[in-house]
Motif scaffolding. Sequence first.
Motif, PDB file in Angstrom:
ATOM      1  N   GLU A 143      -0.534   2.990  -9.548  1.00 36.19           N
ATOM      2  CA  GLU A 143      -0.898   2.745  -8.149  1.00 36.19           C
ATOM      3  C   GLU A 143      -1.099   4.075  -7.419  1.00 36.19           C
ATOM      4  O   GLU A 143      -2.072   4.249  -6.674  1.00 36.19           O
ATOM      5  CB  GLU A 143       0.193   1.940  -7.448  1.00 36.19           C
ATOM      6  N   HIS A 144      -0.179   5.004  -7.616  1.00 37.71           N
ATOM      7  CA  HIS A 144      -0.280   6.312  -6.971  1.00 37.71           C
ATOM      8  C   HIS A 144      -1.508   7.070  -7.479  1.00 37.71           C
ATOM      9  O   HIS A 144      -2.225   7.705  -6.702  1.00 37.71           O
ATOM     10  CB  HIS A 144       0.989   7.128  -7.234  1.00 37.71           C
ATOM     11  N   GLN A 145      -1.737   7.000  -8.780  1.00 38.32           N
ATOM     12  CA  GLN A 145      -2.901   7.678  -9.345  1.00 38.32           C
ATOM     13  C   GLN A 145      -4.202   7.144  -8.755  1.00 38.32           C
ATOM     14  O   GLN A 145      -5.130   7.904  -8.472  1.00 38.32           O
ATOM     15  CB  GLN A 145      -2.912   7.502 -10.870  1.00 38.32           C
ATOM     16  N   SER A 146      -4.275   5.830  -8.567  1.00 37.67           N
ATOM     17  CA  SER A 146      -5.490   5.216  -8.025  1.00 37.67           C
ATOM     18  C   SER A 146      -5.770   5.668  -6.598  1.00 37.67           C
ATOM     19  O   SER A 146      -6.911   5.628  -6.139  1.00 37.67           O
ATOM     20  CB  SER A 146      -5.386   3.691  -8.076  1.00 37.67           C
ATOM     21  N   ARG A 147      -4.705   6.107  -5.903  1.00 35.66           N
ATOM     22  CA  ARG A 147      -4.862   6.600  -4.531  1.00 35.66           C
ATOM     23  C   ARG A 147      -4.984   8.119  -4.485  1.00 35.66           C
ATOM     24  O   ARG A 147      -5.007   8.720  -3.415  1.00 35.66           O
ATOM     25  CB  ARG A 147      -3.683   6.149  -3.666  1.00 35.66           C
ATOM     26  N   GLY A 148      -5.043   8.735  -5.672  1.00 36.04           N
ATOM     27  CA  GLY A 148      -5.174  10.179  -5.740  1.00 36.04           C
ATOM     28  C   GLY A 148      -3.899  10.923  -5.396  1.00 36.04           C
ATOM     29  O   GLY A 148      -3.944  12.113  -5.044  1.00 36.04           O
ATOM     30  N   GLU A 149      -2.761  10.247  -5.518  1.00 34.45           N
ATOM     31  CA  GLU A 149      -1.478  10.861  -5.170  1.00 34.45           C
ATOM     32  C   GLU A 149      -0.804  11.411  -6.422  1.00 34.45           C
ATOM     33  O   GLU A 149      -0.809  10.769  -7.479  1.00 34.45           O
ATOM     34  CB  GLU A 149      -0.571   9.836  -4.489  1.00 34.45           C
ATOM     35  N   SER A 150      -0.226  12.572  -6.292  1.00 33.81           N
ATOM     36  CA  SER A 150       0.450  13.208  -7.421  1.00 33.81           C
ATOM     37  C   SER A 150       1.938  12.847  -7.424  1.00 33.81           C
ATOM     38  O   SER A 150       2.664  13.169  -6.478  1.00 33.81           O
ATOM     39  CB  SER A 150       0.289  14.733  -7.333  1.00 33.81           C
ATOM     40  N   VAL A 151       2.353  12.153  -8.458  1.00 30.94           N
ATOM     41  CA  VAL A 151       3.761  11.767  -8.597  1.00 30.94           C
ATOM     42  C   VAL A 151       4.178  11.939 -10.050  1.00 30.94           C
ATOM     43  O   VAL A 151       3.338  12.015 -10.949  1.00 30.94           O
ATOM     44  CB  VAL A 151       3.989  10.303  -8.175  1.00 30.94           C
ATOM     45  N   MET A 152       5.478  11.999 -10.264  1.00 31.47           N
ATOM     46  CA  MET A 152       6.020  12.105 -11.612  1.00 31.47           C
ATOM     47  C   MET A 152       6.561  10.751 -12.054  1.00 31.47           C
ATOM     48  O   MET A 152       7.305  10.103 -11.315  1.00 31.47           O
ATOM     49  CB  MET A 152       7.139  13.149 -11.643  1.00 31.47           C
ATOM     50  N   TYR A 153       6.171  10.342 -13.238  1.00 28.46           N
ATOM     51  CA  TYR A 153       6.631   9.060 -13.778  1.00 28.46           C
ATOM     52  C   TYR A 153       8.159   8.993 -13.786  1.00 28.46           C
ATOM     53  O   TYR A 153       8.755   7.977 -13.393  1.00 28.46           O
ATOM     54  CB  TYR A 153       6.079   8.853 -15.183  1.00 28.46           C
ATOM     55  N   ASP A 154       8.809  10.063 -14.238  1.00 32.23           N
ATOM     56  CA  ASP A 154      10.270  10.064 -14.330  1.00 32.23           C
ATOM     57  C   ASP A 154      10.920   9.881 -12.961  1.00 32.23           C
ATOM     58  O   ASP A 154      11.975   9.242 -12.845  1.00 32.23           O
ATOM     59  CB  ASP A 154      10.771  11.359 -14.974  1.00 32.23           C
ATOM     60  N   ASP A 155      10.303  10.419 -11.920  1.00 30.87           N
ATOM     61  CA  ASP A 155      10.841  10.251 -10.568  1.00 30.87           C
ATOM     62  C   ASP A 155      10.736   8.794 -10.128  1.00 30.87           C
ATOM     63  O   ASP A 155      11.659   8.264  -9.493  1.00 30.87           O
ATOM     64  CB  ASP A 155      10.085  11.145  -9.580  1.00 30.87           C
ATOM     65  N   LEU A 156       9.629   8.172 -10.451  1.00 25.96           N
ATOM     66  CA  LEU A 156       9.442   6.773 -10.089  1.00 25.96           C
ATOM     67  C   LEU A 156      10.419   5.873 -10.835  1.00 25.96           C
ATOM     68  O   LEU A 156      10.962   4.922 -10.270  1.00 25.96           O
ATOM     69  CB  LEU A 156       8.006   6.338 -10.383  1.00 25.96           C
ATOM     70  N   LEU A 157      10.639   6.188 -12.105  1.00 26.18           N
ATOM     71  CA  LEU A 157      11.584   5.414 -12.905  1.00 26.18           C
ATOM     72  C   LEU A 157      12.997   5.528 -12.328  1.00 26.18           C
ATOM     73  O   LEU A 157      13.715   4.524 -12.195  1.00 26.18           O
ATOM     74  CB  LEU A 157      11.560   5.889 -14.354  1.00 26.18           C
ATOM     75  N   ALA A 158      13.378   6.742 -11.962  1.00 24.14           N
ATOM     76  CA  ALA A 158      14.705   6.955 -11.380  1.00 24.14           C
ATOM     77  C   ALA A 158      14.832   6.230 -10.047  1.00 24.14           C
ATOM     78  O   ALA A 158      15.888   5.655  -9.729  1.00 24.14           O
ATOM     79  CB  ALA A 158      14.965   8.448 -11.194  1.00 24.14           C
ATOM     80  N   ASP A 159      13.757   6.243  -9.259  1.00 28.00           N
ATOM     81  CA  ASP A 159      13.767   5.568  -7.958  1.00 28.00           C
ATOM     82  C   ASP A 159      13.935   4.065  -8.125  1.00 28.00           C
ATOM     83  O   ASP A 159      14.707   3.429  -7.403  1.00 28.00           O
ATOM     84  CB  ASP A 159      12.468   5.874  -7.215  1.00 28.00           C
ATOM     85  N   ILE A 160      13.237   3.486  -9.078  1.00 30.35           N
ATOM     86  CA  ILE A 160      13.333   2.051  -9.324  1.00 30.35           C
ATOM     87  C   ILE A 160      14.743   1.667  -9.748  1.00 30.35           C
ATOM     88  O   ILE A 160      15.309   0.668  -9.275  1.00 30.35           O
ATOM     89  CB  ILE A 160      12.299   1.624 -10.393  1.00 30.35           C
ATOM     90  N   ARG A 161      15.336   2.452 -10.629  1.00 31.58           N
ATOM     91  CA  ARG A 161      16.688   2.153 -11.082  1.00 31.58           C
ATOM     92  C   ARG A 161      17.707   2.316  -9.959  1.00 31.58           C
ATOM     93  O   ARG A 161      18.669   1.546  -9.859  1.00 31.58           O
ATOM     94  CB  ARG A 161      17.042   3.047 -12.272  1.00 31.58           C
TER      95      ARG A 161
END
Length: 206
Positions: A143-161
């Motif tokens: 979703e972030h990639q489709s909006r051109g936003e730079s995020v780290m997968y590991d950060d998103l995983l940690a946030d979800i948990r």
Amino acid sequence: MIIAIDGPAASGKGTLAKRIAAHFDMAWLDTGLLYRAVARDVLAAGSDLEDVQAAAAAAKSVNAETLDDPALRGPRAGDAASIVAKIPEVRAALLEYQRAFARQDKGAVLDGRDIGTVVCPEAHVKIFVTASDEARAKRRFLEHQSRGESVMYDDLLADIRRRDARDSGRAAAPMHAAADAVHLDTTTLDADQAFAVALQLIGVMR
């Protein structure tokens, strides 16, 4: 008919609930947006998200007409919402609004984390949507990639948990499946497949 769609972040419950509502020509409410709006308004007032009085006041005066605010989307808004959502006074203030929405003549579809257990325990259909942590983090990443936003997968995983732990561990209306809810695991399903399975489940339960 009331349809309750519950589940954790990025499980696909919102997309599913919206499609189900459109299919049956019913009203739809993403209840998570209410909590995001409360968090937004608390911060806009210069208060701390864990300030009970400020959060309760924001919940009592939340404007449902602002739920289409783009600022309510994204992981930061979701994390902030998870913080105010653990405050009992906030949940109590928003409860009647949600129940009133569900009582519409044509019925309604509500998605959230406690619809089938607290908001509408009398719902005719209860579906608890799940997916693996990794699958949910990947969805957020794309979703972030489709909006051109730079995020780290590991950060998103940690946030979800972190959000899962907060939502399931809170004292007020913790996230868990209702005893009579049907579980729908979307880990390996795309949106169309999940929708097709949900329609089958609704056909059996309604």
